[in-house]
Motif scaffolding. Structure first.
Motif, PDB file in Angstrom:
ATOM      1  N   GLY A  81       0.831  -1.198   0.000  1.00  0.00           N
ATOM      2  CA  GLY A  81       0.000   0.000   0.000  1.00  0.00           C
ATOM      3  C   GLY A  81       0.864   1.246   0.000  1.00  0.00           C
ATOM      4  O   GLY A  81       1.959   1.277   0.583  1.00  0.00           O
ATOM      5  N   GLY A 115      -5.461   3.667  -3.143  1.00  0.00           N
ATOM      6  CA  GLY A 115      -4.296   2.842  -2.838  1.00  0.00           C
ATOM      7  C   GLY A 115      -3.390   3.337  -1.744  1.00  0.00           C
ATOM      8  O   GLY A 115      -2.410   2.667  -1.404  1.00  0.00           O
ATOM      9  N   THR A 117      -2.567   3.643   1.835  1.00  0.00           N
ATOM     10  CA  THR A 117      -2.980   2.991   3.077  1.00  0.00           C
ATOM     11  C   THR A 117      -2.381   3.639   4.318  1.00  0.00           C
ATOM     12  O   THR A 117      -2.782   3.319   5.433  1.00  0.00           O
ATOM     13  CB  THR A 117      -2.603   1.500   3.048  1.00  0.00           C
ATOM     14  N   VAL A 383      -1.867  -3.053  -2.443  1.00  0.00           N
ATOM     15  CA  VAL A 383      -2.632  -2.445  -3.519  1.00  0.00           C
ATOM     16  C   VAL A 383      -2.481  -3.318  -4.755  1.00  0.00           C
ATOM     17  O   VAL A 383      -1.388  -3.798  -5.071  1.00  0.00           O
ATOM     18  CB  VAL A 383      -2.179  -0.996  -3.789  1.00  0.00           C
ATOM     19  N   THR A 394      -7.712  -2.285  -2.937  1.00  0.00           N
ATOM     20  CA  THR A 394      -6.801  -1.909  -1.860  1.00  0.00           C
ATOM     21  C   THR A 394      -7.135  -2.725  -0.621  1.00  0.00           C
ATOM     22  O   THR A 394      -8.307  -2.847  -0.242  1.00  0.00           O
ATOM     23  CB  THR A 394      -6.926  -0.415  -1.520  1.00  0.00           C
TER      24      THR A 394
END
Length: 411
Positions: A81, A115, A117, A383, A394
């Protein structure tokens, strides 16, 4: 750094995968994801797989997975991510908004759908009383885990390179003002951008580092020698290199060269085609510094174009660019997924290099040792990209991220 040799991935698009279930922290149910490419810190598997359990990565490998995969993306790319160390907003709101808690939730959700995180909350210069209030409120969200930390981009910046910061609100970095904002964060202020040539600037760098925060050089008129002194004092990041700093000159290279020649320093870059020419993106990636993609996104990221505020200043967003009335660039409307795509497809950066600049390098910059890589024991922040580098799914801490266009488990 290894010269750039590989080109963009094939343009073949892949259908979005079906996502049957989660492996979040609350469940011990394993989740096995197979993809056409899996990007690890030091290698790629093509094809490869990653297994997740209880919100953590428990294994990865190349070739055929050890059991039938729960999610299969034969033409997809599975990467860590994205980690955004410098973002001011998105979804129509900003971290500087008065209701900063509600704004922060919206900003994080907006970028997570694309995407990202892990996100830092970057604040533009405001009256110091207001900044103290914002830092105190955001610090609670850092402790709750929504945010990775707070980034102060101001108020200790150069008037000569203030960018989209109100000149009247800029302050010298006195010990009192530094202590005030750092203490308000109670450990949550993770990065501070400062112009070290200001009176007390070098001492302030050491003071910021003493609080356990990352010191970054930016919005600065520092010459090369002062920039080197700042690095010696503890600076480890260049804030959006080449933007809002003295231009590179063959007789006075300024902060940009001081950052790019030092392998101990991280170099932020905004890969949106507005802030940097594609050739300069390649230059930074190939430099001795560790490149870090950041969005520097303002409220209009993933929102309608039009008129906005960035801190105290009016911003107009049109044709994908955010600018003040005088034409000064005022942040971006970027997501990290777009930055990776621009770097690979337009600037010619190899995919693995671009992924590293959006994942493990920013995680290392922020000393986030539990994410940013696909490795057993780390957080299952992943991702999934299609072959054209668009986000198709995601996974955040083992749980699929829903979106209005892609509800979880229904991609």
């Amino acid at each position: 750094m290894t010269p750039l040799t590989s080109g963009p991935p094939p343009a073949r698009a892949a259908a979005a995968p079906s996502l049957p279930g989660d492996a979040g922290p609350e469940t011990d149910t394993p989740l096995l994801i197979a993809a056409g490419t899996v990007i690890l810190p030091d290698r790629e598997f093509s094809p490869g797989w990653v297994e997740v359990r209880a919100g953590l990565i428990v294994g990865s490998g190349g070739g055929t997975p050890p059991r039938p995969a729960d999610v299969t993306a034969p033409h997809g790319i599975l990467a860590p991510g994205f980690v955004d160390a410098h973002s001011h907003g998105g979804g129509g709101v900003s971290f500087n908004d008065p209701d900063t808690r509600a704004a922060a939730h919206r900003i994080v959700a907006t970028h997570r759908e694309h995407g990202t995180t892990t996100m830092m909350a970057s604040l533009v210069t405001a009256p110091i009383d207001e900044m103290e209030t914002l830092v105190t409120a955001l610090a609670e969200l850092v402790r709750d885990g929504l945010l990775a930390g707070i980034h102060l981009e101001g108020p200790w910046l150069s008037p000569a390179h203030r960018g989209a910061h109100a000149e009247r609100l800029l302050l010298p970095p006195t010990p009192q003002s530094v202590d005030r904002l750092m203490r308000a964060g109670a450990g949550a202020v993770r990065m501070v951008t400062i112009a070290p040539e200001l009176d007390g600037g070098l001492a302030a760098v050491a003071r910021i580092v003493g609080y356990g925060s990352v010191a970054a050089i930016g919005h600065t008129d520092a010459d090369y020698e002062t920039s080197r002194a700042a690095i010696e004092a503890g600076v480890t990041v260049g804030t959006h290199v080449f933007n809002a700093m003295r231009p590179l000159h063959h007789r006075e290279p300024g902060a940009a060269l001081a950052v790019l020649e030092d392998p101990s320093v991280f170099a932020e870059l905004i890969a949106d085609g507005v802030h940097l020419h594609p050739a300069v993106v390649r230059l930074i990636i190939e430099s001795r510094a560790k490149p870090v993609f950041v969005t520097d996104a303002m409220a209009a990221a993933c929102a309608d174009e039009g008129d906005y505020k960035l801190g105290d200043l009016d911003v107009t967003v049109a044709n994908g660019e955010a600018r003040l009335a005088d034409g000064t660039i005022a942040g971006s409307v970027l997501t990290l997924s777009k930055a990776v795509r621009f770097a690979v497809l337009t600037a010619g950066v190899p995919l693995a290099f671009a992924v590293r600049a959006a994942t493990q390098n920013p995680a290392d910059l922020l000393s986030l040792t539990d994410r940013g890589r696909i490795h057993p024991g780390l957080r299952a922040d992943l991702v999934l990209l299609d072959a054209a580098l668009h986000v198709t799914a995601t996974l955040h801490h083992g749980t699929w991220v829903p979106s209005p266009s892609r509800p979880a488990r229904e991609l």
